[in-house]
Scaffold this motif. Structure first.
Motif, PDB file in Angstrom:
ATOM      1  N   LYS A   1       0.806  -1.203   0.000  1.00  0.00           N
ATOM      2  CA  LYS A   1       0.000   0.000   0.000  1.00  0.00           C
ATOM      3  C   LYS A   1       0.847   1.264   0.000  1.00  0.00           C
ATOM      4  O   LYS A   1       0.506   2.241  -0.657  1.00  0.00           O
ATOM      5  N   THR A   2       1.939   1.242   0.748  1.00  0.00           N
ATOM      6  CA  THR A   2       2.764   2.448   0.799  1.00  0.00           C
ATOM      7  C   THR A   2       3.283   2.795  -0.581  1.00  0.00           C
ATOM      8  O   THR A   2       3.160   3.928  -1.046  1.00  0.00           O
ATOM      9  N   GLU A   3       3.872   1.781  -1.217  1.00  0.00           N
ATOM     10  CA  GLU A   3       4.503   2.059  -2.506  1.00  0.00           C
ATOM     11  C   GLU A   3       3.476   2.480  -3.542  1.00  0.00           C
ATOM     12  O   GLU A   3       3.661   3.458  -4.281  1.00  0.00           O
ATOM     13  N   LEU A   4       2.371   1.733  -3.595  1.00  0.00           N
ATOM     14  CA  LEU A   4       1.366   2.065  -4.610  1.00  0.00           C
ATOM     15  C   LEU A   4       0.719   3.412  -4.330  1.00  0.00           C
ATOM     16  O   LEU A   4       0.473   4.191  -5.249  1.00  0.00           O
ATOM     17  N   SER A   5       0.469   3.700  -3.051  1.00  0.00           N
ATOM     18  CA  SER A   5      -0.122   5.010  -2.754  1.00  0.00           C
ATOM     19  C   SER A   5       0.827   6.123  -3.139  1.00  0.00           C
ATOM     20  O   SER A   5       0.409   7.170  -3.637  1.00  0.00           O
ATOM     21  N   LEU A   6       2.111   5.894  -2.885  1.00  0.00           N
ATOM     22  CA  LEU A   6       3.089   6.928  -3.212  1.00  0.00           C
ATOM     23  C   LEU A   6       3.090   7.197  -4.715  1.00  0.00           C
ATOM     24  O   LEU A   6       3.049   8.350  -5.152  1.00  0.00           O
ATOM     25  N   MET A   7       3.115   6.124  -5.494  1.00  0.00           N
ATOM     26  CA  MET A   7       3.113   6.304  -6.944  1.00  0.00           C
ATOM     27  C   MET A   7       1.834   6.983  -7.394  1.00  0.00           C
ATOM     28  O   MET A   7       1.847   7.895  -8.233  1.00  0.00           O
TER      29      MET A   7
END
Lengths: 785, 218
Positions: free
Chosen positions: A487-493
């Motif tokens: 979730k962190t990575e995808l939200s960041l992108m």
């Protein structure tokens, strides 16, 4: 909005009045022609005949204590809503004047502004008027934080499986129960109810930020949950009656007119919470989910059960034949309708036939679940790992149904919610109060100018990244701190792509640019400069079916070539759009980079204008020819051509770009986790009564990477054997008794959050920093500027 | 929320409360006051002069600078005396806090009254200790004096940061930003409130207020 609220008030009055009227003031005997009415002038029975005279009616009402009681309660509730409405009117007025005076947007133009433009203006006026005095400049992230403060907390709690919404029921298996009533109660308990954890809208109470008296706070929370549960229980009959009446009044007409609409599906509340990014506004989420709606419906419909189909066909045949006879008789002589029960049987048979027809699948449907699942993933961005490659199985479909449920199931759950919610609150949520207190203490960050926000919402890869999701080596997070499912990575992108003007902090910038570069390379690698072709078929076909498509992106999209042609033929098919989207997106990606060839881009841009759907290849060809040089993305700064596009088009490109990135990240994660299969896959247990059955042994046997948020069906014979050993391991070596569910233990040995950490995993993990010995330490507030 | 908040904590003996609080409050007000504005025709204004004077403390080894306006002094003294009495009468363990809040007024339509929007809040937490003998008192004098000196430097540092200050108003809006009731000095609009806290850190009034607000929020 205002009008909607006025109508809600009117609706409330109407429902109560109408129901009371129907219950007390109507003589049903006359309506049903059981009693004879004496008429002097005509022999027709009119509606007013069925109404009792006013004095009889009011006498009946007055005598009926129950009705008076209900009316009193509804009256109080209505007054409360009225006061809230008046307060809201004042707030809306202020908002309106803010828009007109500060943002300089007139009401007439407002529907045509996008959110990005409004946001840009707010940031501008901050520089001028200093609406936030703590910082000189507001960033987009600050604005999102303020709007989505509590929603981010809810997303994070669902992501870490902190809330009791998944249950293992005896006959229904794994199921999710998350309704509006339950959600309202959660928010009441945590955020804004009396005695909640938040002092006011922007800051957590200071005693919850310190680790000193967490047990006492957990007790307090637990008793509060108990009181709210009891209040729910007491109000349950009233709420239940209201829900039933409201559902009855709203949906009966729909059932009569279009019975198939209840068989349509919609994204469940749980689905929306699970699939939501951090810092994603409601309208962004809805547009994303709506884009995936068609593919998801197709996916759900393409599973057919031959048994059910045969039964449905036969029932439809028998019902249809009776219906045909009745209709034929009616056409012949319409007096048949006056016969008792004819009209009702016609209606019921019609409804029955429509329901049966919904079980009979479309004859011309193709069964391509993997493809559909990929397309769905491109839009919803989140998917448990064990669905990949298993799209054709019923278990996958059933689990997807938890995210994307029938409307009828939705209505049923809402009806049952007043009854079930108190029990969930009293028995399941109370057990987790210690974990919840720890969650709020550990994961709240104070941001200057914004207040207290969830630290997951900072989208900091170093603090909350997951090694299996492209953050290996960059993340310092322990398992307790990692966000699941990437979730962190995808939200960041997602945030970086939707807000290209945002300047992320340094490590995030590095992560984002690295990822974009990789995706870029893949996208360009799959499309060497083809000569522009005129025919839609050949060009896109050649795009997809090179002898060995090497690029990951092309890999994702290429199905069997026959499938590609099939989809190409259909107008507006999803895959068609996506492939076009990829080619557009790839060309857009290439031209997004600000470099010396940007002038070249600009020159070539007018030729590669917004491609129309019917000339995909021409545009794609032109775009490819125009941008002959291979682009190296460095960063995502604003590029020259953005100014030429309106922000509407930009957001469409942004969603395509995000889809590509999401697909890419899932591929990387799959490859990475396959590589790690030899290691013991750690599985985080949920601490509710269903957690006994999920085991690491079973995982190793199954040999498939498991997502940490979706439970999966285990074979029962392995349960007993594995139970003993895994429970021992689960509690990290402390020999707790195996009996009983995981009641939260008040020992300091128990790791915070009640989650165990496997000692066998090769992954690095520090012991969770907050142990009981930390009573005297200063509050754990991280100042983020 | 959109308001800077600074907290100062002091431990004092009973007799020192008056002077310590006076010193801190006056220091803050010194930097948050200007001379009276005299508006001229074209919308410009000239600022009157403000004098300063030193004040010694009897029970603390400390001298502080304040605005030489007796009216202001009277007002502050009154507030501090009230706080001290409340602290004495409360019977708790001598903990309380006094806040100096700078706010701006916003004119509202009928039927709502004018809103006060704070932009800076200085909270001084006071802890009263009882000392046994004269020697301790002597040490306390010096220590408190030093402490107060540090606090004054803190205050000046914060004020020097040049953060948000309300914009200079036009003549019609002077009363929304400045307190024009005094004859010789014009500080920003301020109000002084105090709270006697019990051990849990809450007070009855805030709890009641919060309860009402919460039920309305439902």
């Amino acid at each position: 909005m205002l009008l909607g609220e006025i109508f809600e008030l009117v609706q409330l009055v109407f429902v109560v009045a109408f129901t009371v009227f129907l219950a007390n003031c109507v003589d049903y005997d006359i309506l049903f022609a059981n009693k004879f009415v004496n008429h002097t002038d005509s022999s027709k029975v009119t509606l007013p005949d069925a109404f009792l005279p006013v004095d009889v009616c009011s006498a009946r009402i007055r005598d009926n204590v129950f009705v008076i009681f209900i009316m009193v309660i509804s009256g109080v509730f209505w007054l409360h809503r009225l006061i809230k409405f008046i307060y809201n009117v004042c707030c809306y007025w202020e908002i309106r004047s803010f828009y007109i005076n500060a943002l300089k947007m007139s009401m007439a133009d407002l529907p045509y502004f996008t959110w990005q433009e409004v946001q840009a203006r707010i940031i501008e006026i901050q520089k001028e008027h200093q609406i936030c005095i703590h910082k000189k400049e507001l960033t987009e992230l600050d604005i999102y934080h303020r709007i989505l403060r509590f929603k981010n907390y809810m997303v994070a709690m669902v992501n870490k499986s902190l809330l009791p919404i998944r249950f293992r029921l005896p006959f229904l298996g794994d199921s999710v129960f998350y309704t509006r009533g339950l959600k309202y109660n959660f928010e009441l308990i945590f955020f804004w109810g009396p005695g909640s954890l938040f002092e006011n809208e922007w800051s957590l109470k200071s005693e919850y930020k310190r680790g000193g008296n967490r047990l006492e706070l957990a007790d307090r929370l637990s008793s509060r949950i108990l009181w709210i549960g009891i209040a729910n229980l007491l109000l349950c009959p009233v709420i239940l009656i209201w829900q039933i009446l409201y559902a009855f009044f709203s949906y009966t007409e729909v059932i009569k007119r279009e019975p198939g609409s209840l068989g349509a599906r919609c994204w469940s509340l749980y689905g929306r919470c699970y699939l939501r990014h951090f810092n994603e506004l409601d309208h962004e989420l809805m547009s994303r989910l709506s884009k995936g709606y068609k593919a998801s419906s197709k996916y759900m419909n393409c599973f057919m059960s031959p048994l059910l189909t045969v039964v449905a066909k036969n029932v439809a045949f028998f019902a249809g034949s009776i219906l045909a006879v009745l209709i034929a008789l009616t056409i012949y002589d319409e007096d048949v309708l006056a016969v008792e029960h004819v009209l009702s049987s016609i209606t019921l048979l019609g409804v029955g036939i429509t329901i049966c027809r919904s079980f009979i699948p479309d004859k011309h449907m193709v069964f391509c679940p993997e493809q559909l699942l990929k397309v769905i993933l491109a839009h919803i961005h989140y998917m448990p790992d064990h669905w990949q490659g298993n799209a054709h199985r019923y278990e996958t479909r059933d689990e997807f149904a938890q995210l994307f449920q029938y409307k009828a199931v939705f209505i049923l759950e809402e009806l049952l919610s007043p009854v079930i919610t108190p029990f969930i609150l009293i028995f399941c949520l109370r057990r987790k109060s210690l974990e919840i207190i720890d969650f709020f203490r550990n994961f709240t960050v104070e941001v200057v100018g914004v207040g207290d926000t969830c630290s997951f919402a900072q989208m900091d890869v170093r603090q909350h990244g997951h090694p299996a999701w492209m953050s290996a080596g960059k993340t310092e997070a322990s398992i307790y701190q990692q966000a699941e499912d990437g979730k962190t990575e995808l939200s960041l992108m997602h945030f970086a792509i939707t807000n290209p003007q945002w300047q992320p902090p340094r490590e995030s910038t590095h992560f984002i640019s690295q990822l974009k570069e990789k995706v870029h390379r893949e996208a360009t690698g799959g499309q060497p400069g083809n000569a522009p072709e005129n025919h839609a078929f050949t060009s896109t076909h050649s795009l997809q079916s090179e002898s060995e498509p090497r690029s990951l992106i092309a890999n994702l999209l290429v199905g069997p070539p026959s499938l590609a042609s099939l989809h190409l033929g259909r107008e507006g098919s999803i895959i068609n759009h996506l492939s076009i989207g990829v080619s557009e997106g790839a060309s857009a990606l290439r031209s997004l980079s600000p470099l010396s060839t940007s002038i070249h881009m600009r020159g070539s841009f007018p030729s590669s204008r917004l491609p129309r759907p019917d000339h995909p290849a021409v545009a794609a060809g032109r775009a490819m020819a125009g941008s002959g040089t291979d682009a190296r993305t460095i960063s995502s700064g604003s590029s020259a051509w953005e100014g030429q596009l309106t922000s509407m088009v930009l957001s469409e490109y942004a969603s395509t770009e995000m889809s590509i990135h999401a697909l890419y990240m899932h591929e990387m994660h799959k490859q990475q986790s396959r590589g790690e299969l030899s290691r013991h896959t750690w599985h985080r247990q949920e601490s509710d009564e269903s957690s006994e059955s999920v085991h690491d042994d079973v995982e190793a046997i199954r040999n498939l990477p498991r997502s940490n948020t979706f439970p999966f069906a285990t074979t029962p014979n392995q349960e007993g054997a594995a139970l003993q050993s895994s429970s021992q391991r689960r509690y990290g070596g402390t020999t707790d008794s195996l009996c009983g569910g995981p009641r939260f233990q008040r020992t300091a040995r128990m790791p915070m959050g009640g989650w165990s950490e496997e000692s066998q995993t090769g992954r690095h993990h520090e012991p969770v920093p907050e142990e009981g010995a930390e009573d005297e330490l200063p509050p754990h507030i991280h100042k983020v500027t | 929320m959109n308001c800077r908040s600074e907290v100062l904590e002091v431990s004092l003996e009973g007799r020192q409360v008056d002077e310590a609080l006076l010193s801190l409050l006056h220091t803050i007000l010194l930097h948050r006051s200007t001379g009276k504005f005299h508006y001229k025709k074209e919308g410009t204004y000239s600022i009157g002069t403000v004098g300063t004077q030193d004040t010694d403390c009897d029970f603390i080894d400390f001298t502080f600078v304040r605005v030489s306006s007796d009216e202001l002094d009277r007002v502050i003294r009154k507030a501090v005396t009230e706080f001290k009495d409340a602290l004495g009468n409360s019977g708790s363990d001598g903990m309380g806090q006094i806040s100096l809040e700078f706010y701006q007024k916003k004119k509202s339509r009928w039927p709502f009254s004018d809103e006060c929007i704070p932009w800076e809040v200085w909270t001084i937490k006071v802890n009263v200790v009882n000392l046994a003998n004269e020697q301790e008192r002597q040490i306390c004098r010096e220590k408190v004096g030093e402490k107060l000196g540090e606090k004054v430097i803190n205050i000046v540092e914060v004020i020097n940061r040049h953060e948000y200050l309300p914009k200079m108003p036009t003549q019609s809006e002077v009363d929304n930003v400045f307190d024009t009731s005094l004859k010789d000095v014009q500080p920003y609009l301020y109000k002084i409130t105090y709270q006697i806290t019990d051990s849990l850190g809450t007070s009855v009034s805030t709890t009641m207020r919060r309860l009402i607000k919460d039920t309305l929020a439902l």
